[in-house]
Every structure is written in structure tokens, then in C-alpha cells.
Design an enzyme around this catalytic site. Sequence first.
Site, mmCIF file in Angstrom:
data_model
loop_
_atom_site.group_PDB
_atom_site.id
_atom_site.type_symbol
_atom_site.label_atom_id
_atom_site.label_comp_id
_atom_site.label_asym_id
_atom_site.label_seq_id
_atom_site.Cartn_x
_atom_site.Cartn_y
_atom_site.Cartn_z
ATOM 1 C CG ASP A 101 -1.917 -1.080 1.253
ATOM 2 O OD1 ASP A 101 -2.779 -1.087 0.371
ATOM 3 O OD2 ASP A 101 -1.857 -1.937 2.151
ATOM 4 N NE ARG A 109 0.887 -0.677 4.586
ATOM 5 C CZ ARG A 109 -0.219 -0.232 5.160
ATOM 6 N NH1 ARG A 109 -0.139 0.618 6.165
ATOM 7 N NH2 ARG A 109 -1.414 -0.621 4.742
ATOM 8 N NE ARG A 170 -6.396 4.759 3.072
ATOM 9 C CZ ARG A 170 -6.827 3.514 3.306
ATOM 10 N NH1 ARG A 170 -7.567 3.263 4.396
ATOM 11 N NH2 ARG A 170 -6.539 2.547 2.478
ATOM 12 C CG HIS A 201 -11.132 0.034 0.200
ATOM 13 N ND1 HIS A 201 -10.803 1.366 0.327
ATOM 14 C CD2 HIS A 201 -10.076 -0.658 0.688
ATOM 15 C CE1 HIS A 201 -9.599 1.464 0.896
ATOM 16 N NE2 HIS A 201 -9.136 0.251 1.113
ATOM 17 C CG HIS A 213 -8.466 -1.849 9.672
ATOM 18 N ND1 HIS A 213 -8.786 -0.685 9.014
ATOM 19 C CD2 HIS A 213 -7.397 -2.369 9.020
ATOM 20 C CE1 HIS A 213 -7.930 -0.504 8.019
ATOM 21 N NE2 HIS A 213 -7.082 -1.504 7.997
ATOM 22 C CG ASP A 287 -9.334 -4.299 2.463
ATOM 23 O OD1 ASP A 287 -8.093 -4.304 2.568
ATOM 24 O OD2 ASP A 287 -10.044 -3.350 2.831
#
Length: 525
Positions: A101, A109, A170, A201, A213, A287
Site C-alpha cells: 500500500d 509503510r 485517503r 475499496h 479493520h 481487502d
Amino acid sequence: MHSIAPYPIASQKLSLAEKAGQLFMPAAFINDSEEEIERLERLISEQHVGSICFFHSRASAATNFEGKRKVVKNEGSYDTLKSLIQRYQNAAKYPLLIAIDAEWGLAMRIENTPQYPYAITLGALRGNDDLIFRVGRQIAIDCLSAGIHWNLAPVVDINNNPNNPVIGYRSFGEVATSVVEKATAYIKGTQDAGVLTSIKHFPGHGDTATDSHLGLPVIAKTKTELLEKELYPFKKLIDQGVDSVMVGHLSVPALAYGKHTSSSISKDIIKGVLRQEMGFKGVVISDALNMHAVSKNYPKKGELEWLAFDAGNDILCFTEHTKEGLARITEKARKEQIEESFERVWKLKQKAFGNQVVVSPTDESAPLNLKIAEKSLTLYKGTAQGVRHFSEKDFVALYNSSHFENPFFQAIGREKKFNKVQVTPSLEIKDRSVLMALFPPQVKPNNNFGFSDEELKAINTLIAGNKVHLYLFGNPYVLNHINTEKAKTIVICYQHFPEFQQVAANHFLGNLEAQGRLPVTIREL
């Protein structure tokens, strides 16, 4: 440099189990121990894993939300990334597809790597698609230099819920046509450097207040509403041609005949809406399957992997039970079912490895960020004349938190004299000309973007009692907590990067005009 056989040869050469293994994408972590690294090497080798996705550390992964393990910084992350990619490639019988990502760069990251503006900042640009193209291309070059083939970006969700805990900044904005325009530029830039993309998504994660999440968000809209908003960017971009679509963990009953099954394991949504109605023929990737929206409901190892594959996902991202999932799929799936997904995945690999170029890492972020800062700076309230008039006055400069030393005040200080004062609950200033610089402690909306209730109260009291000209270096949704009506001027700078602070200082000093446009709606207090 790795090479990969054409699909017809690979189809004859690989066994059915090897083909099924190519559909799995377990997570790889920069900060893993040697024992954990060797465990992943064995998994890749023994299960014929086809791809891996890199994350920073297990402590920062979704499954750590309850554990609250400390995220350890690693100054050598970039070198570790390159070393691990080589090790994992060496462990693979067939070359691995390496994903990450990198929506705003490897910095999402990996420490000490170039960072580019968030999508919401790019959303503030009026046109200037060339700049977004350059962002996509430069991120792709950064990926290639590390050995990464696939940037799981861009986000094409519509930003239409200010309380969204996981999308928000985002997203390019709340206008569907603008999202398509900017996503297109980003994708073209990425493709120009030979890196794969994934729009996400599906079927649209923007209008949720639940973090997938942690739980399963529910989108209770009609199909007509979804087609006009959430699904619009996916349809337009699919028609243009995209490498892959990532399916999110969302309950969307209107697309699943009233069922509340997560979209990531819904045949109605993947095979029905995405494949049949929208005509998408490329790779579908789930995902992360460790996310609690789905993982907590399927404790039996391998069951979730099977459900995700059977629903229509070609690549199973962040599989925690690869061995069991592979056994389940080879046991239950039809041979043709595995072959269809394998063909799509292998052809995507062919494209990735066929596009490979040798590149050297170059940090082009500063000049690009400076140009984006100049074009995105947004005058939300007030006039340029009002700012110039104010800058000639005797004023006090207020800042929050630990941002006493910042490029914004430093640049202004080279031309103006003023006192800097930190905003505290006990601070009393009345009827003064005030330049206020706000640096939100966090970019996500939870816990008031990191501001305490006392801090927000103090900020709003100061705005109500003074002539305040506010420069916001962060998520514009922070203004939902600010008494904007009482402020004289509000300038949204979006990022706290030095380049954005320099541009803001030049605006305050009257050296440039604000050209950006706010890509979301602010709710007045």
C-alpha cells in the site's frame, strides 16, 4: 531480474495445487524476527505462494488494535525491505508478485522514504492532472527501485462522511466525477513507470462511520443511489481499463438481495455486480482477510479463505491461514474455478514482470510537493486583501502542541516581528490580531483528530475573542470542530510538510494567491 513463463506454458507446467497457491498473498513485515522471516520463506516454498504484501510491522497491523503493541521504528526499513524481497524471491519456485500500500508513497509503510501528499490534498487541485500523474509515476519509480511491482492504490471511494475513521483523507473528495478524473491521472502515472495499480475499496467505503479493520460497516443505500455515487468511479475506471479491483469488507444489502454478507465474500456483489453488471474481466483482490470485519466471524482456519475465493476473489490478501486455506480450496473448488483465477493472476504477473525496468531511487518529492502546495492552498474564508492588510499589523502568533519551531513562523519571522505563544487552556488574549497555526496531532478523525476537549475549547475561545487568521496544516475536516464563523480568515494548507508551510508563509506575506478548492463539505459549528 526475474522472468516469467507465458500463461499457456505455465498452465501446463504447474500442478493444480501450485496454481491454487498462486492465489495467496500472505503479509510480510519489515520488522519481523529471523524466526518469522524463515517461517514465511518456508510457507512461500512449500505452498507455492504467488505474491506477498509488505507492511511495516505486526504491531501496526489490523490485528493489533486490541493488543496495543508498541510500533518499533526502524531507521533501516528501506534496506530491510529490499533485502527481504530478495530473500523471499529466492524462496519462491515461481517469481513472486510483490505488493504494498503506497497511496502517498512508500512512506505509508516504510520509514525514511519519500512521502507525497494525501489524496485529499490532490483533490484540492483545480485541474493540474499533470501533477497527479507525476505523483503516481514517482511513487511507482520508488516502488520499482525497491523491487515492488504492485501499488495497491488509488482509493476511489467517495469522501462523503466526515466521521469515516479509515478513508477520509485517503479519498480525492466527495464529487464522483472529480474522483474519476484524479484517479485516472494517478493510474496513468503509475502505469507509465510500469507498475500495477488496484482501485479500492469496491463497492465504495466512503460513507461509513465504522472501521472495517474492527467491524463490518453497513451501507444502507438503494442501488440507484449507489450507482450515482459509490459505484460511479469503479464503473468509469473499469471501462477505461484497470489492472485490478480490491473488494472491501462492507455490508451492502441493496447489492446482495437484502443479505448482510460482507462484500468481500459475497458472490452477489463480486460475481454479480462487479463481473456481470460492470463487465470487469481483470484480477479481483480481497481487502486484507485479517481484518476483523470478517476474520472474527470465521475462527475455523481456512474457511474464510475458501469463502473469499468461492465468492470470486482471485487473490486473497493478508491470508493468515494459507496452508489450511489452500487445502480447503483444492478440496472444494472445481478445477475450472482454480484455472480461471490462476489465468487472470498469471497474466497479471506477466504484465508486471514484462514491464520491469532498472531504476535508481531518486527523491523527487520536495520540488513536486512544493508545486502541489502552491496549487492546492485553499482560501476557505476571507479575502487575499484581508490577509495582506492583516500582515501589516502588530500581531501575536499562536500555535498548538509542540510546534514552536516550524517553517511557517520561521519564514514569516524573517520579514515580520511578532511574539509566539502556545495555545493552552489558561491562555487569555483579548481583542488582538492573531495569526493562528494549527497542526492537528493526527490525520484521522477519532478523538477529535488528537485534540483534547480542553484544547478545542481554548482554540474556539481565542477565535471568538480576537481577530484570528487561521492556517490549518492538516485534515480540513478539523474545521468541523472549529468556530469558523468567528474567524476572520481560514486558509487550508492540508499537509505539514516544510514545502506546504513555506507556501503558506508566502501566502500570508502576500507573495502568492491561494488557488485550491476544498474537495469536501465542512459542517459549520
